[in-house]
Design a protein around this motif. Structure first.
Motif, PDB file in Angstrom:
ATOM      1  N   UNK A 198      60.043   3.607 -11.509  1.00  0.00           N
ATOM      2  CA  UNK A 198      61.050   2.551 -11.309  1.00  0.00           C
ATOM      3  C   UNK A 198      62.461   3.135 -11.354  1.00  0.00           C
ATOM      4  N   UNK A 199      62.704   3.962 -12.339  1.00  0.00           N
ATOM      5  CA  UNK A 199      64.036   4.552 -12.483  1.00  0.00           C
ATOM      6  C   UNK A 199      64.315   5.552 -11.360  1.00  0.00           C
ATOM      7  N   UNK A 200      63.316   6.345 -11.019  1.00  0.00           N
ATOM      8  CA  UNK A 200      63.510   7.409 -10.046  1.00  0.00           C
ATOM      9  C   UNK A 200      63.646   6.945  -8.613  1.00  0.00           C
ATOM     10  N   UNK A 201      63.127   5.743  -8.311  1.00  0.00           N
ATOM     11  CA  UNK A 201      63.158   5.243  -6.935  1.00  0.00           C
ATOM     12  C   UNK A 201      64.031   3.998  -6.783  1.00  0.00           C
ATOM     13  N   UNK A 202      64.819   3.707  -7.797  1.00  0.00           N
ATOM     14  CA  UNK A 202      65.644   2.493  -7.761  1.00  0.00           C
ATOM     15  C   UNK A 202      66.695   2.557  -6.656  1.00  0.00           C
ATOM     16  N   UNK A 203      67.354   3.698  -6.512  1.00  0.00           N
ATOM     17  CA  UNK A 203      68.421   3.843  -5.514  1.00  0.00           C
ATOM     18  C   UNK A 203      68.096   5.024  -4.610  1.00  0.00           C
ATOM     19  N   UNK A 204      67.839   4.722  -3.332  1.00  0.00           N
ATOM     20  CA  UNK A 204      67.492   5.763  -2.362  1.00  0.00           C
ATOM     21  C   UNK A 204      68.221   5.518  -1.040  1.00  0.00           C
ATOM     22  N   UNK A 205      68.348   6.571  -0.253  1.00  0.00           N
ATOM     23  CA  UNK A 205      69.012   6.462   1.046  1.00  0.00           C
ATOM     24  C   UNK A 205      68.166   5.672   2.028  1.00  0.00           C
ATOM     25  N   UNK A 206      66.859   5.864   1.995  1.00  0.00           N
ATOM     26  CA  UNK A 206      65.924   5.110   2.827  1.00  0.00           C
ATOM     27  C   UNK A 206      64.765   4.648   1.961  1.00  0.00           C
ATOM     28  N   UNK A 207      64.100   3.596   2.396  1.00  0.00           N
ATOM     29  CA  UNK A 207      62.937   3.075   1.666  1.00  0.00           C
ATOM     30  C   UNK A 207      61.624   3.388   2.385  1.00  0.00           C
ATOM     31  N   UNK A 208      61.705   4.040   3.524  1.00  0.00           N
ATOM     32  CA  UNK A 208      60.525   4.253   4.363  1.00  0.00           C
ATOM     33  C   UNK A 208      59.981   5.670   4.234  1.00  0.00           C
ATOM     34  N   UNK A 209      58.682   5.768   4.029  1.00  0.00           N
ATOM     35  CA  UNK A 209      58.034   7.072   4.077  1.00  0.00           C
ATOM     36  C   UNK A 209      56.836   6.995   5.013  1.00  0.00           C
ATOM     37  N   UNK A 210      56.587   8.094   5.706  1.00  0.00           N
ATOM     38  CA  UNK A 210      55.507   8.175   6.686  1.00  0.00           C
ATOM     39  C   UNK A 210      54.412   9.068   6.127  1.00  0.00           C
ATOM     40  N   UNK A 211      53.171   8.616   6.235  1.00  0.00           N
ATOM     41  CA  UNK A 211      52.062   9.389   5.695  1.00  0.00           C
ATOM     42  C   UNK A 211      50.871   9.328   6.635  1.00  0.00           C
ATOM     43  N   UNK A 212      50.095  10.403   6.689  1.00  0.00           N
ATOM     44  CA  UNK A 212      48.915  10.424   7.547  1.00  0.00           C
ATOM     45  C   UNK A 212      47.815   9.522   7.004  1.00  0.00           C
ATOM     46  N   UNK A 213      47.777   9.310   5.718  1.00  0.00           N
ATOM     47  CA  UNK A 213      46.722   8.553   5.053  1.00  0.00           C
ATOM     48  C   UNK A 213      47.344   7.304   4.449  1.00  0.00           C
ATOM     49  N   UNK A 214      46.907   6.145   4.903  1.00  0.00           N
ATOM     50  CA  UNK A 214      47.502   4.882   4.437  1.00  0.00           C
ATOM     51  C   UNK A 214      46.961   4.491   3.065  1.00  0.00           C
ATOM     52  N   UNK A 215      47.233   5.331   2.078  1.00  0.00           N
ATOM     53  CA  UNK A 215      46.683   5.125   0.740  1.00  0.00           C
ATOM     54  C   UNK A 215      47.695   4.565  -0.244  1.00  0.00           C
ATOM     55  N   UNK A 216      48.956   4.438   0.176  1.00  0.00           N
ATOM     56  CA  UNK A 216      50.020   4.186  -0.795  1.00  0.00           C
ATOM     57  C   UNK A 216      50.620   2.786  -0.708  1.00  0.00           C
TER      58      UNK A 216
END
Length: 317
Positions: A198-216
């Motif tokens: 929660x603390x580490x991802x509270x403020x980011x430049x983008x919220x989108x990540x791309x992954x080969x495996x839709x596990x997340x």
């Protein structure tokens, strides 16, 4: 799910019968000899279940896993010995929906203390075949269904841990107090992990990540992120040309920087997409198994490595 590798129910039933016949033929069978003193003989389907059993069971359990390190769980093939040997377990912990061959074998085993982790929390639909929208939900026309990857959300994993603890208390009441203590200790670790995310991802430049495996999907929903999967829940599934085209557009519009791949599957698709879009590649581990390539020796350590990778990719501030 890779249906090509599933074991038919009839074959499972035959293997169970074969295993039971072999066991009854000799009272000193391998399975009987594997009993470890007074310890509870626990069988876990794959690593996330193994970790829970070992952490909560502690010194009172002897844990074996059906999925060996380095084997992609979705592709697991059970041997007749493994299937027949399930009936000797005191307790089985599995996650229905990840490994249909395992699901069938457990249903045939007749073991009373068989616990499905999927029933210990609430499963959701994250459009796991092709990715979801900004809320993690499936778009119209996309593949849908209950997402089984609950262990990648520390909060849901903690819910499962509590349920496993209660079930072990019932299976082995003589050590109930120790199971409660171990469960509490594990839940505290998972709560701390959740706080770090929660603390580490509270403020980011983008919220989108791309992954080969839709596990997340659960992880993305928990921390306000957007998972864009190139393929579905089968990490080796080939994405359609239309989906590849979509990913190119999504990467540009969302300012995504990275295409993630995993340790137990090929990185070919990730590298191809990254090359076409000018993006970087990195590992985001779905924690379906621990190997020498894993960035950590256990669930907590690998999840911390995943957090660091997400922070880097998303531009955490």
């Amino acid at each position: 799910m890779n249906v090509r590798r599933l074991i038919p129910t009839a074959a499972v039933a035959a293997a169970v019968a074969l295993g039971l016949t072999a066991l009854s033929a000799c009272s000193t069978s391998d399975a009987a000899e594997s009993k470890n003193g007074d310890k509870l003989d626990v069988v876990a389907s794959f690593y996330p279940m193994q970790f829970l059993a070992e952490e909560i069971g502690g010194t009172h359990v002897s844990v074996t896993t059906l999925t060996k390190p380095g084997v992609e769980p979705h592709d697991l093939e059970l041997s007749p010995r493994q299937i027949g040997g399930l009936s000797d377990a005191d307790y089985i912990l599995y996650l229905k929906g990840i490994q249909p061959a395992v699901d069938d074998a457990i249903a045939q085993s007749g073991v009373r203390n068989s616990v499905d982790a999927a029933k210990l929390t609430t499963l959701e639909d994250h459009g796991t075949e092709t990715g979801g929208d900004e809320h993690g939900h499936a778009h119209e026309g996309e593949g849908a269904g209950a997402d089984p990857h609950i262990w990648l959300d520390p909060v849901k994993y903690a819910e499962v841990a509590k349920g496993v603890g209660r079930s072990l208390e019932k299976a082995d009441p003589n050590h109930a107090a120790d199971y409660r203590t171990n469960t509490d200790a594990l839940v505290k670790k998972l709560d701390a992990l959740n706080a770090s995310y929660r603390a580490g991802l509270r403020t980011t430049t983008t919220k989108t990540f791309i992954t080969t495996h839709s596990a997340f999907g659960y992880l993305a929903e928990r921390y306000g992120l957007v998972q864009e999967g190139i393929a579905g829940i089968d990490p080796e599934a080939e994405p359609s040309p239309a989906r590849i085209k979509d990913i190119h557009s999504i990467a540009e519009k969302s300012n995504a920087t990275t295409v993630f791949f995993e340790t137990l599957a090929s990185d070919k698709t990730a590298k191809t997409v990254a090359a076409d879009t000018g993006l970087k590649t990195d590992v985001l581990d779905p924690l379906e198994g621990i190997t020498a390539k894993s960035k950590g020796d256990n669930y907590i350590e690998v999840m911390q490595s995943n957090l660091a990778a997400l922070q880097k990719a998303l531009g955490a501030k």
